[in-house]
Design an enzyme around this catalytic site. Structure first.
Site, mmCIF file in Angstrom:
data_model
loop_
_atom_site.group_PDB
_atom_site.id
_atom_site.type_symbol
_atom_site.label_atom_id
_atom_site.label_comp_id
_atom_site.label_asym_id
_atom_site.label_seq_id
_atom_site.Cartn_x
_atom_site.Cartn_y
_atom_site.Cartn_z
ATOM 1 N N SER A 32 -26.284 16.848 3.019
ATOM 2 C CA SER A 32 -27.664 17.115 3.364
ATOM 3 C C SER A 32 -27.590 17.161 4.875
ATOM 4 O O SER A 32 -27.024 16.171 5.658
ATOM 5 C CB SER A 32 -28.586 16.122 2.769
ATOM 6 O OG SER A 32 -29.603 16.259 3.337
ATOM 7 N N ASN A 80 -25.032 11.285 15.426
ATOM 8 C CA ASN A 80 -26.386 12.160 15.236
ATOM 9 C C ASN A 80 -27.477 11.050 14.926
ATOM 10 O O ASN A 80 -27.453 10.318 14.402
ATOM 11 C CB ASN A 80 -26.356 13.270 14.214
ATOM 12 C CG ASN A 80 -26.562 12.684 12.818
ATOM 13 O OD1 ASN A 80 -28.061 12.917 12.756
ATOM 14 N ND2 ASN A 80 -25.814 12.360 12.174
ATOM 15 N N CYS A 141 -30.947 6.805 5.353
ATOM 16 C CA CYS A 141 -30.791 7.317 7.049
ATOM 17 C C CYS A 141 -30.763 5.997 7.722
ATOM 18 O O CYS A 141 -31.998 5.520 7.884
ATOM 19 C CB CYS A 141 -31.893 8.503 6.853
ATOM 20 S SG CYS A 141 -32.120 9.320 8.556
ATOM 21 N N THR A 277 -19.983 17.451 8.224
ATOM 22 C CA THR A 277 -19.353 17.730 9.588
ATOM 23 C C THR A 277 -18.358 18.898 9.326
ATOM 24 O O THR A 277 -18.665 19.730 10.744
ATOM 25 C CB THR A 277 -18.928 16.502 10.253
ATOM 26 O OG1 THR A 277 -19.954 15.484 10.090
ATOM 27 C CG2 THR A 277 -18.681 16.894 11.584
#
Ligand SMILES: Cc1cc2nc3c(=O)[nH]c(=O)nc-3n(C[C@H](O)[C@H](O)[C@H](O)COP(=O)(O)OP(=O)(O)OC[C@H]3O[C@@H](n4cnc5c(N)ncnc54)[C@H](O)[C@@H]3O)c2cc1C
Ligand SMILES: Cc1cc2nc3c(=O)[nH]c(=O)nc-3n(C[C@H](O)[C@H](O)[C@H](O)COP(=O)(O)O)c2cc1C
Ligand code: FES
Lengths: 319, 275
Positions: A32, A80, A141, A277
């Site tokens: 994801s 990120n 997250c 990635t």
């Protein structure tokens, strides 16, 4: 005429795997947030060949995401802090899902909420939509202030979110775990008890990078999630740990770049893997990996990939 | 469905130092399958077998030719960090990974009479490709291309030779006054601005954020359109990672982020929020 053994050796190995009732053509999924909504990579690869396509994390309402700079390269990896920018679950169904429906590939929606109630609402909306084959709950997250990791860092909240979503959907539910929690295997046990059909791990590790000339962080968000080959050994050891503690399928994620990396995860016991990635570096990474796995299976005379899973032997390599 | 685009392996034809340890000109031979790039489009470039340099680096295309043997792209780059320094050390004959061409090119306005280019430093790259593209159009005869080129100092001026071939006029400014006008390149443009406001001109710009900001201010709502090429860190280059966020205006007072790679790198300057 070919001998019988030759025929077996030359026939295609079975690569289908069962993830909590969801039968995947092969164990290679997209991770994801690294594959957009699928369409972005359609000019580069035949999506039909993927084991599953997991889309960018979806929230109940659209999210704008964090201010830039959002990413920074670090040695053998990247940070990120996208901040869960996404179109929202309704726009996903109206605008993104129609493109994906014609493909013969399992579509898994990754979902993210700020409250347990939000997770449940998103799950209910997606379960009513045609063309979603599974849910992956993101309780891991690291880049948002509310939700996400707040649920994934504790066994009790992880249990509650998982149970809440399970009560509202018939779709297979994968729970995505964070490496930023104390004991990841404990969280895994907890979500298994709550009814999770599978777990995926790992999400990114919290990291940071600084511009020393200006003495400022490289990311506007200051910290971000580390992904890429730099995290693979950590992901692998966590998968190995979790496999010993749960009986539901474990999906290995983290730093996978090639077929060799996938095989490591399968051998320690992962039933499937996600490629993240690596797709940024090579849009065709997933398919190159599939070909590499196929070669390995043939070379080792393995007729069914499931016979390879969890076959780590004692000892160390001999020369 | 077949695989349409893929990561390409390019072979370096030459990698020449233009300004010592600063500007390099590289030409790369690519497979026949390379799509013809448009001015403003970019490529992601990776040094092979260097996992420490994980991500591709975005570079605008400086020139393109499809000669008898193979397509060749030219890149003009400045060494600023690990990736570009590693690139600068590669020799002709060595290989690179190239993804692209990516993004949208500049809009072309064949009805215009004056094409105004505003370049800050290495920002000359996509504009130079654009100028040669305009020169190849049938409207060439009546076309005036005026380039404004800003640099830190005389020895940091790059891309002049090509611009002199394609442009009607090339005006120089330097921050230290060592060549041309002493000051910002936007001031040089400001002096001529009146002559571009008759509906027959368009401005294209690329340069550091400070220059773009000054340009946006200079333009205000004067009647002339202006397209810019923006820069932001990128991971995928194809619109999937959302890493390359550009802050833009949305309906009403709202703002949102668009992707430099897929929605750009060319934007209308008035869409962007410069901070
Ligand atoms: C669309 C586009 C076109 C470009 N065209 C050119 C060109 O023609 N010539 C040229 O010299 N440069 C160009 N750049 C800038 C170039 O990409 C950076 O200078 C380069 O990525 C720096 O890499 P590094 O490893 O040397 O620097 P580092 O600072 O070590 O890089 C670290 C990370 O930040 C990224 N990064 C650093 N600076 C920039 C930047 N300015 N823009 C985007 N990413 C950056 C790198 O890609 C890398 O991922 C362009 C950028 C974009 C977005
Ligand atoms: C740019 C980016 C965006 C991501 N977005 C999400 C997301 O929306 N939801 C999620 O569960 N994981 C997200 N992840 C985490 C990845 O799915 C994956 O777990 C992680 O990157 C480790 O795998 P990798 O090293 O192969 O990339 C994101 C990762 C990256 C790099
Ligand atoms: S670089 Fe990935 S979305 Fe633009």
């Amino acid at each position: 005429m070919k001998s019988k053994t030759e025929q077996i050796n030359n026939s295609e190995p079975v690569v289908a795997v069962d993830i909590g009732g969801l039968i995947l053509k092969n164990p290679v999924m997209t991770a994801s947030g690294t594959f957009g909504y699928g369409k972005e990579y359609a000019p580069y690869i035949d999506l039909n060949r993927l084991g599953a396509l997991i889309v960018k994390g979806l929230s109940l309402e659209p999210r704008k995401g964090n201010p830039p700079p959002r990413i920074m390269e670090t040695p053998c990896g990247m940070l990120n802090a996208i901040g869960m920018e996404n179109v929202g679950v309704r726009a996903f169904i109206d605008e993104k899902l129609p493109f994906l429906r014609p493909f013969d590939v399992a579509i898994i929606a990754n979902i993210f909420g700020e409250t347990i109630d939000e997770y449940k609402k998103i799950a209910a909306i997606l379960s009513a939509a045609e063309g979603v084959h599974g849910l992956e709950i993101n309780i891991s997250c690291p880049n948002v202030k509310k939700g996400g990791i707040a649920f994934g860092a504790h066994p009790d909240t992880a249990y509650e979110v998982t149970g809440g979503v399970k009560s509202l959907t018939d779709l297979p539910v994968i729970v995505k775990l964070t490496p930023n929690a104390g004991d990841i295997a404990e969280i895994a046990e907890s979500v298994e008890a709550a009814g999770a059909d599978a777990v995926s791990l790992i999400n990114t590790l919290t990291g940071m990078s600084v511009d020393v000339e200006q003495r400022v962080p490289h990311l506007k968000n200051i910290t971000g999630g580390l992904s890429g080959p730099a995290i693979r050994p950590i992901a692998l050891s966590m998968v190995w740990e979790v496999v010993k503690r749960v009986s539901i399928p474990v999906i290995g994620v983290g730093g996978i770049m090639d077929a060799n990396d996938v095989l490591e995860f399968l051998i320690v016991g992962a039933r499937a893997v996600q490629i993240g990635t690596a797709s940024f570096i090579n849009p065709r990474a997933t398919l190159d990996i599939l070909e590499g796995i196929d070669n390995y299976l043939k070379r080792h005379h393995i007729t069914d990939i499931n016979d390879l899973i969890g076959t780590l032997r004692d000892g160390c390599p001999t020369s | 469905m077949s695989d349409v685009m893929s990561l390409l392996v390019g072979q370096i034809v030459q990698n020449r130092e233009l300004v010592p340890r600063y500007f390099f000109l590289m030409s790369v031979k690519l497979p026949e399958s390379l799509a013809t790039p448009l001015p403003g489009q970019f490529v992601m470039v990776r040094v092979r077998d260097r996992r420490d340099l994980l991500l591709g680096r975005p570079f605008s295309i400086y020139a393109f030719a499809r000669d008898k043997t193979a397509p060749v792209i030219e890149l003009l780059y400045r060494t600023t960090g690990r990736g570009t320094i590693a690139l600068s050390r590669l020799k002709s004959g060595e290989y690179l990974e190239i993804l692209g061409p990516l993004g949208h090119g500049f809009d072309i306005f064949p009805e215009m009479k004056k094409i105004v280019l505003l370049a800050g430093g290495i920002g000359v790259v996509p504009l130079s490709f654009l100028a040669s593209h305009y020169r190849k159009l049938p409207i060439n005869d009546r076309l005036r291309i005026i380039a404004y080129l800003g640099a830190k100092s005389a020895d940091h001026i790059v891309g002049m030779d090509r611009l002199q071939e394609t442009c009607t006029d090339v005006k120089i400014s330097t921050d230290d006054g060592s060549s041309g006008y002493h000051g910002f390149v936007t001031e040089l443009l400001a002096d001529d601005m009146e002559s571009y406001l008759h509906g027959d001109s368009v401005i294209y710009a690329c340069g550091p954020p400070a220059m773009m900001k000054r340009l946006a201010k200079l333009l205000g709502d004067r009647p002339i359109s202006c397209q810019v090429s923006v820069e932001e860190r990128m991971a995928c280059g194809v619109g999937a990672c959302l890493g390359c966020a550009i802050h833009v205006k949305a309906v009403g007072d709202k703002t949102r982020y668009r992707r430099a790679c897929q929605d750009g790198p060319i934007f209308d300057i008035r869409e962007i929020i410069w901070n």
